[in-house]
Write an enzyme that holds these catalytic residues in place. Sequence first.
Site, mmCIF file in Angstrom:
data_model
loop_
_atom_site.group_PDB
_atom_site.id
_atom_site.type_symbol
_atom_site.label_atom_id
_atom_site.label_comp_id
_atom_site.label_asym_id
_atom_site.label_seq_id
_atom_site.Cartn_x
_atom_site.Cartn_y
_atom_site.Cartn_z
ATOM 1 N N LYS A 1 14.643 55.731 58.618
ATOM 2 C CA LYS A 1 15.763 55.899 59.552
ATOM 3 C C LYS A 1 15.196 56.440 60.849
ATOM 4 O O LYS A 1 14.718 57.573 60.895
ATOM 5 C CB LYS A 1 16.788 56.875 58.968
ATOM 6 C CG LYS A 1 17.839 57.325 59.979
ATOM 7 C CD LYS A 1 18.863 58.269 59.373
ATOM 8 C CE LYS A 1 19.642 59.009 60.448
ATOM 9 N NZ LYS A 1 20.675 59.901 59.903
ATOM 10 N N GLY B 1 27.017 66.415 62.354
ATOM 11 C CA GLY B 1 27.503 67.703 61.858
ATOM 12 C C GLY B 1 28.784 68.195 62.493
ATOM 13 O O GLY B 1 29.260 69.271 62.151
#
Lengths: 254, 65
Positions: free
Chosen positions: A97, A158
């Site tokens: 990723k 987040g």
Amino acid sequence: MKWKIGGKPLTSRIFLGTGRFPSPLVQNQAIEASGAEVLTFAIRRVHLDAPHDDAILQHLEGDHFIYLPNTSGASNAEEAIRIARLARASGLSDWIKVEIHADQKTLLPDPVETLKATEALVKEGFVVLPYTSDDPALARKLEEAGAAAVMPGGSPIGTGLGLLNPYNLGLIAEELRVPVVVDAGIGSAADAVQAMELGADGVLINTAIARAKDPAAMAQAMKLAVEAGRLSRMAGRIPKKKYATASSPLGLGV
Amino acid sequence: MQLKINGETREVAARTLSELIHQFGLNERLVVAEVDGEIIDRSEWEEARLTEGMCIELVQFVGGG
């Protein structure tokens, strides 16, 4: 129904991040409840005076997972490529990723460096899944560069702010031939449903599960949400209308 | 001999990369090693001789999204 990334057949449409869980036990419960097959990790220096503190793999149960290491910590393509090579040298995975943060406050991805790193890593034979902004033109360029999947963010990592630009995410899902995995910002099951209804092939979730009051319960909620969202997408929703259409016959009729 | 390991200068007795991994009690299946900017494959650790001043990075998978 199975889908594929880099030729690998997958059943689950949730990728689960492994950061910020309260304990390895809770993490394992959440992994199981989510049904995730793909787990993400970061690569960091070993803490030499307490080498087992962060060694997450020692706690994982089962060996059927696909490991998706990320290049977090990189601020440019060169650093991301180095981290990717280190990750692959583990012998655990050739998936990567690409995650290159433009700044530490928002952790938003740097589009130029992300594209550069993707091009280079594809040439080196990695299965590349770039974390990217929700820009449709950039998503197309990542696909052209050979990304195995493209992972646009819903909102900053987040934050739990959900999908800030559903229009763009929907366009990306519509236009790309490679799988689209909405990554970052998902806060609750409703956001996961929305991502799937917009046509995403999957979602990547970490904080929303890891920091929930009951991570295993939230993991299960996300699993059901992804299935519901996907079914809803395939079932074909009704068009929105301004005024009512009766669902019961009008008039008394008796 | 002094080596720079993960950014810190350390005095070590290990003569090879393999010995160094064991000296720190690391699980060799979970660690990746880079010496002076070059990744050293696990199969070469036993032959990888350490010399004064080498810059070594030892990394592993940790939790992350």
